[in-house]
Design a protein around this motif. Structure first.
Motif, mmCIF file in Angstrom:
data_model
loop_
_atom_site.group_PDB
_atom_site.id
_atom_site.type_symbol
_atom_site.label_atom_id
_atom_site.label_comp_id
_atom_site.label_asym_id
_atom_site.label_seq_id
_atom_site.Cartn_x
_atom_site.Cartn_y
_atom_site.Cartn_z
ATOM 1 N N GLY A 187 0.805 -1.218 0.000
ATOM 2 C CA GLY A 187 0.000 0.000 0.000
ATOM 3 C C GLY A 187 0.835 1.263 0.000
ATOM 4 O O GLY A 187 0.459 2.272 -0.619
ATOM 5 N N ASP A 188 1.989 1.239 0.648
ATOM 6 C CA ASP A 188 2.846 2.431 0.707
ATOM 7 C C ASP A 188 3.460 2.773 -0.645
ATOM 8 O O ASP A 188 3.976 3.876 -0.829
ATOM 9 N N ALA A 189 3.438 1.814 -1.600
ATOM 10 C CA ALA A 189 3.995 2.082 -2.930
ATOM 11 C C ALA A 189 2.973 2.747 -3.849
ATOM 12 O O ALA A 189 3.302 3.161 -4.952
ATOM 13 N N ILE A 190 1.734 2.867 -3.379
ATOM 14 C CA ILE A 190 0.675 3.472 -4.196
ATOM 15 C C ILE A 190 0.674 4.988 -3.975
ATOM 16 O O ILE A 190 0.513 5.456 -2.853
ATOM 17 N N VAL A 191 0.862 5.736 -5.046
ATOM 18 C CA VAL A 191 0.833 7.198 -4.971
ATOM 19 C C VAL A 191 -0.613 7.677 -4.948
ATOM 20 O O VAL A 191 -0.996 8.496 -4.113
ATOM 21 N N TYR A 192 -1.410 7.175 -5.869
ATOM 22 C CA TYR A 192 -2.845 7.476 -5.861
ATOM 23 C C TYR A 192 -3.564 6.415 -6.677
ATOM 24 O O TYR A 192 -2.953 5.646 -7.436
ATOM 25 N N ALA A 193 -4.878 6.339 -6.505
ATOM 26 C CA ALA A 193 -5.728 5.441 -7.287
ATOM 27 C C ALA A 193 -6.800 6.281 -7.961
ATOM 28 O O ALA A 193 -7.282 7.264 -7.392
ATOM 29 N N VAL A 194 -7.156 5.876 -9.175
ATOM 30 C CA VAL A 194 -8.180 6.625 -9.912
ATOM 31 C C VAL A 194 -9.225 5.641 -10.428
ATOM 32 O O VAL A 194 -8.901 4.532 -10.857
ATOM 33 N N ALA A 195 -10.493 6.028 -10.354
ATOM 34 C CA ALA A 195 -11.591 5.168 -10.804
ATOM 35 C C ALA A 195 -11.503 4.955 -12.304
ATOM 36 O O ALA A 195 -11.199 5.875 -13.059
ATOM 37 N N ALA A 196 -11.797 3.706 -12.740
ATOM 38 C CA ALA A 196 -11.732 3.373 -14.158
ATOM 39 C C ALA A 196 -12.822 2.383 -14.521
ATOM 40 O O ALA A 196 -12.592 1.205 -14.686
ATOM 41 N N ARG A 197 -14.078 2.869 -14.604
ATOM 42 C CA ARG A 197 -15.213 2.069 -15.079
ATOM 43 C C ARG A 197 -15.372 0.755 -14.331
ATOM 44 O O ARG A 197 -15.353 -0.325 -14.924
ATOM 45 N N GLY A 198 -15.532 0.803 -13.035
ATOM 46 C CA GLY A 198 -15.742 -0.400 -12.244
ATOM 47 C C GLY A 198 -14.456 -1.022 -11.758
ATOM 48 O O GLY A 198 -14.471 -1.919 -10.906
#
Length: 264
Positions: free
Chosen positions: A172-183
């Motif tokens: 989880g610490d390697a994730i900069v951000y998450a973005v929604a992508a159609r489900g």
């Protein structure tokens, strides 16, 4: 008249199985089959289809190359291009598929129920494209701003990602951000980008802690926030501390809580 569909797959059993599932769910008329990308383009340029079920790894042109040629090109005699649903045994091309405005990405084997949801999504997207060409699918309703409960500092959180036929666990610490992508959700890592089958809401529940939902479409790791920059509309934009200095918009609704979480 039912929507007309083209099935593109180099393996006959896969075409037969997909045709069977489409007959089972009903509402779609399969009027063409192609065994490779070149055949698919010939058919697509001679008849107007509503849906194309497109395999990715085929001899000659790949499914991605076919979709790339379709993307943004006018259909025969001005008819709009069909909605593309990728059907493949390989999950690792999903990000590229959605970059080409695919309606959905199905990983074999899939159920009739999953296929039906995919067809409904694609046809809904076609209706939207007819009224507003090139418009993106509407984003899900924006959740109420609230501070998620903080997990224990030492708790390990990993997100499973399918890549090259393997399950890779992303810290989880390697994730900069998450973005929604159609489900689905696209994860921006420090040096990569991957697609996961979790929704943004599910990722928010899994990650929590130092992650914050700054926008209905973005979940940000606050440890990577470098700057808060007001834009010309008076809203906030986050500049993140990754190699690309990614910029993420903050909704007005979430800005006060974000400032509180960052202590500014």
């Amino acid at each position: 008249m039912h929507p007309r569909a083209l099935i593109v797959d180099d393996e006959a059993p896969a075409r037969e199985e997909l045709r069977f599932l489409l007959e089972e769910i009903g509402g779609v008329q399969v009027v063409g089959e192609a065994t490779n990308g070149e055949e698919a383009l010939l058919l697509l340029n001679s008849l107007a289809y509503d849906l194309v079920f497109l395999d990715i790894r085929m001899p000659g042109l790949t499914g991605l190359e076919v979709a790339q040629r379709l993307h943004g090109a006018p259909g025969p005699e001005g008819v709009r291009r069909p909605q593309v649903i990728f059907t493949t045994a390989y999950p690792d091309h999903a990000v590229e598929a959605f970059d080409l405005a695919a309606a959905d990405y199905l990983v074999k084997p899939f159920s009739a129920d999953r296929l039906q949801r995919s067809v409904q999504r694609a046809l809904a997207g076609a209706e939207g494209a007819a009224s507003a060409p090139g418009a993106a699918s509407p984003a899900p309703a924006e959740p109420a701003a609230s501070a998620p409960p903080v997990r224990g500092a030492q708790q390990l959180v990993r997100i499973p990602v399918q890549k090259d036929g393997r399950t890779v666990l992303v810290d989880g610490d390697a994730i900069v951000y998450a973005v929604a992508a159609r489900g689905y959700a696209s994860l921006k890592l420090t040096d990569d980008r991957v697609l996961v089958s979790f929704s943004l809401n599910e990722l928010e529940r899994r990650l929590q802690g130092h992650f914050f939902r700054v926008h209905r479409s973005y979940l940000v790791n606050l440890r990577y926030v470098r700057e808060l920059v007001p834009d010309f509309r008076g809203a906030l934009v986050l500049v993140l501390n990754d190699r690309q200095r990614s910029r993420v918009e903050v909704s007005r609704r979430h800005a006060p809580e974000l400032r509180r979480r960052l202590g500014v």
